[in-house]
Design an enzyme around this catalytic site. Structure first.
Site, PDB file in Angstrom:
ATOM      1  CB  VAL A 152      -0.978   0.154   1.022  1.00 21.18           C
ATOM      2  CG1 VAL A 152      -2.014   1.253   1.020  1.00 21.18           C
ATOM      3  CG2 VAL A 152      -1.831  -1.315   1.229  1.00 21.18           C
ATOM      4  CE  LYS A 153       4.637   4.981  -4.847  1.00 25.74           C
ATOM      5  NZ  LYS A 153       4.869   5.043  -6.401  1.00 25.74           N
TER       6      LYS A 153
END
Ligand code: G3P
Length: 217
Positions: free
Chosen positions: A86-87
């Site tokens: 997850v960025k």
């Protein structure tokens, strides 16, 4: 140093994967748009397609900028495929979200990092990766590589486990300099990886070997 490719282009991802040196992929909303991938459903399907090509981590960026939105989006992204990271953007709620996901054992990549202080915060929050954008610092006459060196020193001082993912790499010398500085990962375009192959003496030497072989056969 791990090699990630910074693109949403499936052909380029396949080419890097076929070379046998690819460790992962990073994307962002701009790279998705560049490939004409728009709309939530298409974007999610594209992430899955990328995960099917590569073996390593694939960063998928949230669009929300508030904590609750990031958590909701990040959980949906993480559920898509075990390789998804997850960025999250380097803003206050992004740091809080990095801590939340870290506590839950979900990998994160804190992006849009332009200072050592931001990188320190990302590490304190337990981010898996921190993404300093070295090319964009170079663009504004600031030494991007110096930031990588500063973060390396800080992380080593305290044995932070957060991996330095040098991003906004633009060319082959950036890749080599990141390796010299001890960056854990670099992400760049396919050209920055393929450029490492080139040396005129290799081409000249190979041509001579083949010509000499032909003389005797
Ligand atoms: O990995 C970050 C990257 O996508 C930004 O690269 O070349 O747009 O500065 P660039």
């Amino acid at each position: 140093m791990k090699f990630f490719i910074d693109t949403a282009n499936l052909d380029q991802i396949k080419e890097a994967q076929d070379l046998g040196v690819l460790d992962g992929v990073t994307t962002n909303p701009s790279l998705m748009a560049k490939e004409g991938i728009t709309g939530k459903e298409n974007i999610l399907n594209h992430y899955k397609a990328i995960c099917e090509i590569v073996d390593g981590d694939v960063s998928a960026e949230v669009i929300a900028t508030d904590f609750d939105g990031m958590i909701q989006e990040g959980e949906a992204l993480a559920a898509l495929h075990p390789q998804i990271v997850v960025k999250l953007p380097m803003i206050k709620d992004g740091v809080k979200a990095a801590k939340y996901f870290s506590d839950k054992g979900i990998k994160t990549n804190v992006t849009l990092v332009f200072s050592a202080g931001q990188a320190l915060l990302a590490a304190k929050a337990g981010a898996t990766y921190v993404s300093p954008f070295l090319g964009r610092l170079d663009d504004i006459s600031t030494d991007g590589l110096n930031l990588i060196a500063e973060i390396r020193q800080i992380y080593d001082n305290y044995n932070f486990e957060t991996q330095i993912l040098s991003a906004s790499v633009r060319h082959t010398m950036h890749v080599i300099d990141c390796a010299k500085l001890g960056s854990d990962v670099m992400t760049g375009p396919l050209s920055s990886i393929l450029g490492l192959l080139n040396h005129p003496l290799t081409d000249i030497g190979l041509a001579k070997f083949l010509a000499d072989y032909k003389k005797g056969n």
